[in-house]
Design a protein around this motif. Structure first.
Motif: not given
Length: 141
Positions: A72-78, A94, A96, A100, A125
């Motif tokens: 959810e949201g922009r949590g991919t890096s974390r 990663t 598509n 994610d 996330g």
């Protein structure tokens, strides 16, 4: 890469320690041709290196799986950083589409894999996941 290069790469994948003479005989080419093609493939970056697969590498992970993760949201890096800290994680990809991340996991037992999956699902996330066990590998690079 032409068909001859593809056959050469296939032979090297089967046995990267094969001598130039053995490869030439197997592929019905001259030893010089095999050497020059390998050198060209390395110079172009098609062949990045040669590796050794140890018995312990194969035996280390009798239970393997792929976990597909929706974030959810922009949590991919974390979440990726958190995954990198888990000893059960072998690779993080990663992708598509619906998912994610695709995470390769390896453990000694199903119970250990289950515990790793449960831990990953608690990461803030992570909103959805699906896991597939890998039963057999027919081809590995």
């Amino acid at each position: 890469m032409d068909k001859t290069d593809e056959r050469l790469v296939s032979a090297l994948r089967h046995n990267a320690r094969a001598s130039l003479s053995d490869l030439a005989l197997e592929l019905n080419l001259s030893r010089t041709t095999v050497r020059s093609r390998i050198e060209r493939l390395q110079a172009r970056g098609d062949i990045l290196g040669f590796s050794v697969v140890l018995k312990e590498d194969v035996l280390r992970d009798p239970v393997r799986g792929l976990m597909l993760i929706g974030i959810e949201g922009r949590g991919t890096s974390r979440i990726t950083r958190q995954l990198q800290g888990l000893p059960e994680v072998r690779a993080i990809h990663t992708t598509n589409g619906r998912w994610d991340l695709i995470v390769e996991l390896g453990t000694e037992t199903l119970e250990t894999l289950d515990a790793a999956l449960a831990k990953i699902r608690t990461f803030e996330g992570v909103v959805s996941s699906e896991t597939n066990l890998l039963l057999a590998t027919k081809k590995d690079t």
